[in-house]
Design an enzyme around this catalytic site. Structure first.
Site, PDB file in Angstrom:
ATOM      1  N   HIS A  17       0.916  -1.134   0.232  1.00  0.00           N
ATOM      2  CA  HIS A  17       0.100   0.102   0.017  1.00  0.00           C
ATOM      3  C   HIS A  17       0.721   1.383   0.074  1.00  0.00           C
ATOM      4  O   HIS A  17       0.675   2.306  -0.798  1.00  0.00           O
ATOM      5  CB  HIS A  17      -0.754   0.140   1.191  1.00  0.00           C
ATOM      6  CG  HIS A  17      -1.889  -0.937   1.410  1.00  0.00           C
ATOM      7  ND1 HIS A  17      -2.077  -1.907   2.392  1.00  0.00           N
ATOM      8  CD2 HIS A  17      -2.970  -1.173   0.556  1.00  0.00           C
ATOM      9  CE1 HIS A  17      -3.069  -2.458   2.250  1.00  0.00           C
ATOM     10  NE2 HIS A  17      -3.600  -2.373   1.184  1.00  0.00           N
ATOM     11  N   LYS A  41     -16.247  -7.185   4.998  1.00  0.00           N
ATOM     12  CA  LYS A  41     -15.126  -7.708   5.380  1.00  0.00           C
ATOM     13  C   LYS A  41     -15.038  -7.651   6.835  1.00  0.00           C
ATOM     14  O   LYS A  41     -15.388  -6.841   7.402  1.00  0.00           O
ATOM     15  CB  LYS A  41     -13.848  -6.925   4.862  1.00  0.00           C
ATOM     16  CG  LYS A  41     -13.487  -7.254   3.368  1.00  0.00           C
ATOM     17  CD  LYS A  41     -12.259  -6.523   2.920  1.00  0.00           C
ATOM     18  CE  LYS A  41     -12.037  -6.344   1.583  1.00  0.00           C
ATOM     19  NZ  LYS A  41     -10.796  -5.751   1.240  1.00  0.00           N
ATOM     20  N   ARG A  89      -2.118  -5.770  -8.543  1.00  0.00           N
ATOM     21  CA  ARG A  89      -0.827  -6.761  -8.237  1.00  0.00           C
ATOM     22  C   ARG A  89      -1.051  -7.861  -9.364  1.00  0.00           C
ATOM     23  O   ARG A  89       0.289  -8.269  -9.344  1.00  0.00           O
ATOM     24  CB  ARG A  89      -1.264  -7.546  -6.820  1.00  0.00           C
ATOM     25  CG  ARG A  89      -0.933  -6.910  -5.652  1.00  0.00           C
ATOM     26  CD  ARG A  89      -1.449  -7.246  -4.471  1.00  0.00           C
ATOM     27  NE  ARG A  89      -2.818  -6.916  -4.494  1.00  0.00           N
ATOM     28  CZ  ARG A  89      -3.685  -7.056  -3.396  1.00  0.00           C
ATOM     29  NH1 ARG A  89      -3.275  -7.383  -2.268  1.00  0.00           N
ATOM     30  NH2 ARG A  89      -4.832  -6.689  -3.541  1.00  0.00           N
ATOM     31  N   SER A 127      -3.169  -7.463   3.099  1.00  0.00           N
ATOM     32  CA  SER A 127      -3.374  -7.231   4.391  1.00  0.00           C
ATOM     33  C   SER A 127      -3.726  -8.692   4.946  1.00  0.00           C
ATOM     34  O   SER A 127      -3.369  -9.201   6.072  1.00  0.00           O
ATOM     35  CB  SER A 127      -4.611  -6.355   4.477  1.00  0.00           C
ATOM     36  OG  SER A 127      -4.240  -5.122   4.286  1.00  0.00           O
TER      37      SER A 127
HETATM   38  P1  ADP Z   1      -6.181  -5.366   0.174  1.00  0.00           P
HETATM   39  O1  ADP Z   1      -6.608  -5.577  -1.238  1.00  0.00           O
HETATM   40  O2  ADP Z   1      -5.023  -5.981   0.573  1.00  0.00           O
HETATM   41  O3  ADP Z   1      -7.518  -5.877   0.946  1.00  0.00           O
HETATM   42  P2  ADP Z   1      -7.131  -2.817   0.237  1.00  0.00           P
HETATM   43  O4  ADP Z   1      -8.418  -3.031  -0.082  1.00  0.00           O
HETATM   44  O5  ADP Z   1      -6.824  -2.117   1.287  1.00  0.00           O
HETATM   45  O6  ADP Z   1      -5.978  -3.962   0.286  1.00  0.00           O
HETATM   46  O7  ADP Z   1      -6.353  -2.273  -1.084  1.00  0.00           O
HETATM   47  C1  ADP Z   1      -6.157  -0.793  -1.330  1.00  0.00           C
HETATM   48  C2  ADP Z   1      -5.572  -0.630  -2.607  1.00  0.00           C
HETATM   49  O8  ADP Z   1      -4.118  -1.130  -2.336  1.00  0.00           O
HETATM   50  C3  ADP Z   1      -5.867  -1.470  -3.970  1.00  0.00           C
HETATM   51  O9  ADP Z   1      -5.786  -0.328  -5.028  1.00  0.00           O
HETATM   52  C4  ADP Z   1      -5.016  -2.475  -3.927  1.00  0.00           C
HETATM   53  O10 ADP Z   1      -5.116  -2.994  -5.393  1.00  0.00           O
HETATM   54  C5  ADP Z   1      -3.558  -1.744  -3.521  1.00  0.00           C
HETATM   55  N1  ADP Z   1      -2.901  -2.727  -2.801  1.00  0.00           N
HETATM   56  C6  ADP Z   1      -3.082  -3.795  -1.863  1.00  0.00           C
HETATM   57  N2  ADP Z   1      -1.944  -4.431  -1.786  1.00  0.00           N
HETATM   58  C7  ADP Z   1      -1.010  -4.025  -2.583  1.00  0.00           C
HETATM   59  C8  ADP Z   1       0.208  -4.355  -2.880  1.00  0.00           C
HETATM   60  N3  ADP Z   1       0.920  -5.411  -2.326  1.00  0.00           N
HETATM   61  N4  ADP Z   1       1.083  -3.808  -3.961  1.00  0.00           N
HETATM   62  C9  ADP Z   1       0.346  -2.688  -4.796  1.00  0.00           C
HETATM   63  N5  ADP Z   1      -0.983  -2.419  -4.323  1.00  0.00           N
HETATM   64  C10 ADP Z   1      -1.309  -3.016  -3.330  1.00  0.00           C
END
Ligand code: ADP
Length: 160
Positions: A17, A41, A89, A127
Protein backbone atom coordinates in the site's frame (compact mmCIF):
# COMPACT_ATOMS: atom_id res chain seq x y z
CA UNK A 1 -4.17 21.71 -7.31
CA UNK A 2 -4.47 18.11 -8.53
CA UNK A 3 -5.88 15.89 -5.78
CA UNK A 4 -5.80 12.09 -5.94
CA UNK A 5 -7.49 9.56 -3.68
CA UNK A 6 -5.99 6.18 -2.69
CA UNK A 7 -8.94 4.21 -1.33
CA UNK A 8 -8.81 0.87 0.45
CA UNK A 9 -9.51 -0.98 3.65
CA UNK A 10 -5.87 -0.86 4.89
CA UNK A 11 -6.55 -3.53 7.52
CA UNK A 12 -3.64 -3.03 8.21
CA UNK A 13 -1.49 -0.95 5.82
CA UNK A 14 1.34 -2.96 4.20
CA UNK A 15 4.53 -1.97 2.36
CA UNK A 16 2.58 -2.67 -0.86
CA UNK A 17 0.00 0.00 0.00
CA UNK A 18 2.68 2.45 1.11
CA UNK A 19 4.58 2.05 -2.16
CA UNK A 20 1.45 2.94 -4.18
CA UNK A 21 0.63 5.90 -1.88
CA UNK A 22 4.15 7.33 -2.11
CA UNK A 23 4.28 6.89 -5.89
CA UNK A 24 0.90 8.66 -6.16
CA UNK A 25 2.36 11.55 -4.15
CA UNK A 26 5.07 11.92 -6.84
CA UNK A 27 2.39 12.34 -9.50
CA UNK A 28 -0.19 14.58 -7.77
CA UNK A 29 -0.14 17.73 -5.63
CA UNK A 30 -2.06 16.13 -2.80
CA UNK A 31 -3.00 12.53 -1.98
CA UNK A 32 -5.84 11.51 0.33
CA UNK A 33 -5.53 7.98 1.69
CA UNK A 34 -9.16 7.06 2.23
CA UNK A 35 -10.00 4.31 4.69
CA UNK A 36 -13.26 2.87 3.44
CA UNK A 37 -15.61 1.01 5.75
CA UNK A 38 -16.51 -2.21 4.03
CA UNK A 39 -19.24 -4.07 5.88
CA UNK A 40 -18.66 -7.29 3.93
CA UNK A 41 -15.13 -7.66 5.29
CA UNK A 42 -14.38 -8.84 8.81
CA UNK A 43 -11.72 -6.43 9.92
CA UNK A 44 -9.00 -6.91 12.52
CA UNK A 45 -8.66 -3.17 13.22
CA UNK A 46 -11.37 -0.53 13.64
CA UNK A 47 -11.43 2.37 11.18
CA UNK A 48 -9.88 4.67 13.79
CA UNK A 49 -7.11 2.15 14.45
CA UNK A 50 -6.43 1.72 10.71
CA UNK A 51 -6.18 5.50 10.34
CA UNK A 52 -3.83 5.73 13.34
CA UNK A 53 -1.59 2.98 11.86
CA UNK A 54 -1.45 4.82 8.52
CA UNK A 55 -0.56 8.10 10.24
CA UNK A 56 2.29 6.38 12.11
CA UNK A 57 4.06 5.60 8.83
CA UNK A 58 3.18 8.57 6.62
CA UNK A 59 5.47 11.59 6.97
CA UNK A 60 4.91 13.47 3.69
CA UNK A 61 2.79 16.61 4.32
CA UNK A 62 1.26 16.14 0.84
CA UNK A 63 -0.43 12.96 2.06
CA UNK A 64 -3.57 13.09 4.23
CA UNK A 65 -5.52 10.27 5.86
CA UNK A 66 -9.32 10.36 5.99
CA UNK A 67 -12.27 7.99 6.18
CA UNK A 68 -15.61 7.74 4.40
CA UNK A 69 -18.50 5.33 4.56
CA UNK A 70 -20.42 6.50 1.49
CA UNK A 71 -19.91 6.26 -2.25
CA UNK A 72 -16.30 6.93 -3.28
CA UNK A 73 -17.20 9.23 -6.19
CA UNK A 74 -19.33 11.41 -3.89
CA UNK A 75 -16.27 11.91 -1.70
CA UNK A 76 -14.14 12.59 -4.80
CA UNK A 77 -16.66 15.22 -5.98
CA UNK A 78 -16.75 16.85 -2.54
CA UNK A 79 -12.94 17.13 -2.52
CA UNK A 80 -12.72 18.09 -6.18
CA UNK A 81 -10.32 15.17 -6.76
CA UNK A 82 -9.18 14.39 -10.30
CA UNK A 83 -8.03 10.80 -9.83
CA UNK A 84 -8.47 7.57 -7.94
CA UNK A 85 -5.14 5.72 -7.70
CA UNK A 86 -5.17 1.93 -7.32
CA UNK A 87 -2.43 -0.66 -7.16
CA UNK A 88 -2.59 -3.70 -9.44
CA UNK A 89 -0.94 -6.86 -8.20
CA UNK A 90 -1.94 -9.42 -10.78
CA UNK A 91 -4.26 -10.06 -13.68
CA UNK A 92 -6.72 -11.37 -11.07
CA UNK A 93 -7.14 -7.80 -9.68
CA UNK A 94 -7.90 -6.45 -13.14
CA UNK A 95 -11.49 -7.58 -13.80
CA UNK A 96 -12.89 -6.16 -10.58
CA UNK A 97 -10.83 -2.96 -10.78
CA UNK A 98 -11.85 -2.40 -14.40
CA UNK A 99 -15.54 -2.65 -13.47
CA UNK A 100 -15.06 -0.24 -10.56
CA UNK A 101 -13.22 2.25 -12.76
CA UNK A 102 -16.01 2.14 -15.38
CA UNK A 103 -18.83 2.60 -12.88
CA UNK A 104 -16.97 5.43 -11.16
CA UNK A 105 -16.38 7.16 -14.50
CA UNK A 106 -20.04 6.81 -15.40
CA UNK A 107 -21.12 8.26 -12.03
CA UNK A 108 -18.57 11.09 -12.14
CA UNK A 109 -17.12 11.65 -15.65
CA UNK A 110 -14.42 14.02 -14.39
CA UNK A 111 -12.69 11.32 -12.37
CA UNK A 112 -9.88 9.20 -13.84
CA UNK A 113 -8.75 5.90 -12.34
CA UNK A 114 -4.98 5.54 -12.48
CA UNK A 115 -3.50 2.06 -12.07
CA UNK A 116 0.03 1.68 -10.78
CA UNK A 117 1.60 -1.76 -11.08
CA UNK A 118 2.77 -3.30 -7.84
CA UNK A 119 6.50 -3.66 -7.34
CA UNK A 120 7.71 -7.21 -8.04
CA UNK A 121 8.44 -7.90 -4.38
CA UNK A 122 4.93 -6.75 -3.34
CA UNK A 123 2.99 -8.82 -5.86
CA UNK A 124 2.04 -11.45 -3.27
CA UNK A 125 1.48 -9.01 -0.42
CA UNK A 126 -1.96 -8.35 1.05
CA UNK A 127 -3.34 -7.34 4.44
CA UNK A 128 -4.93 -10.80 4.80
CA UNK A 129 -1.58 -12.50 4.15
CA UNK A 130 0.07 -10.32 6.83
CA UNK A 131 -2.67 -11.17 9.36
CA UNK A 132 -2.39 -14.87 8.58
CA UNK A 133 1.42 -14.97 8.89
CA UNK A 134 1.16 -13.04 12.15
CA UNK A 135 -1.53 -15.29 13.63
CA UNK A 136 0.74 -18.28 12.95
CA UNK A 137 3.61 -16.48 14.74
CA UNK A 138 5.58 -15.70 11.56
CA UNK A 139 7.79 -12.62 11.18
CA UNK A 140 5.79 -9.83 9.51
CA UNK A 141 8.60 -7.25 9.57
CA UNK A 142 9.48 -7.66 5.84
CA UNK A 143 5.90 -6.82 4.86
CA UNK A 144 4.74 -3.83 6.92
CA UNK A 145 6.29 -0.48 7.88
CA UNK A 146 8.57 -0.97 10.90
CA UNK A 147 6.63 1.71 12.84
CA UNK A 148 3.60 -0.59 13.13
CA UNK A 149 5.08 -4.11 13.47
CA UNK A 150 4.47 -4.08 17.26
CA UNK A 151 0.86 -2.90 16.93
CA UNK A 152 0.05 -5.69 14.47
CA UNK A 153 1.80 -8.34 16.56
CA UNK A 154 -0.16 -7.22 19.62
CA UNK A 155 -3.46 -7.61 17.80
CA UNK A 156 -2.88 -10.60 15.53
CA UNK A 157 -0.21 -12.87 17.00
CA UNK A 158 -1.47 -16.35 17.86
CA UNK A 159 -1.37 -17.79 21.38
CA UNK A 160 0.77 -20.85 20.56
P1 ADP B 1 -6.28 -5.54 0.15
O1 ADP B 1 -6.58 -5.77 -1.31
O2 ADP B 1 -4.94 -6.05 0.60
O3 ADP B 1 -7.42 -5.86 1.09
P2 ADP B 1 -7.02 -2.78 0.19
O4 ADP B 1 -8.44 -3.01 -0.09
O5 ADP B 1 -6.72 -2.04 1.44
O6 ADP B 1 -6.09 -4.04 0.26
O7 ADP B 1 -6.32 -2.13 -1.07
C1 ADP B 1 -6.19 -0.77 -1.30
C2 ADP B 1 -5.44 -0.55 -2.58
O8 ADP B 1 -4.09 -0.99 -2.44
C3 ADP B 1 -5.97 -1.32 -3.79
O9 ADP B 1 -5.83 -0.49 -4.91
C4 ADP B 1 -5.07 -2.51 -3.90
O10 ADP B 1 -5.00 -2.99 -5.22
C5 ADP B 1 -3.76 -1.87 -3.49
N1 ADP B 1 -2.83 -2.85 -2.96
C6 ADP B 1 -3.04 -3.73 -1.96
N2 ADP B 1 -1.94 -4.48 -1.75
C7 ADP B 1 -1.01 -4.06 -2.64
C8 ADP B 1 0.34 -4.47 -2.96
N3 ADP B 1 0.93 -5.46 -2.31
N4 ADP B 1 0.99 -3.81 -3.95
C9 ADP B 1 0.39 -2.81 -4.63
N5 ADP B 1 -0.89 -2.39 -4.39
C10 ADP B 1 -1.58 -3.01 -3.42
Amino acid sequence: MKIAICPGSFDPVTLGHLDIIERAAELFDKVIVLVMTNSTKNSAFTVDERMALLKKCIFDPKIEVDTYSGLLVNYAMEKNAVAIVKGLRAVSDFDYEFQQALINKSLYPRIETVFLTAKGENMFLSSSMVKEVCSLNGDISPYVPQEIVKDINLRCKGEN
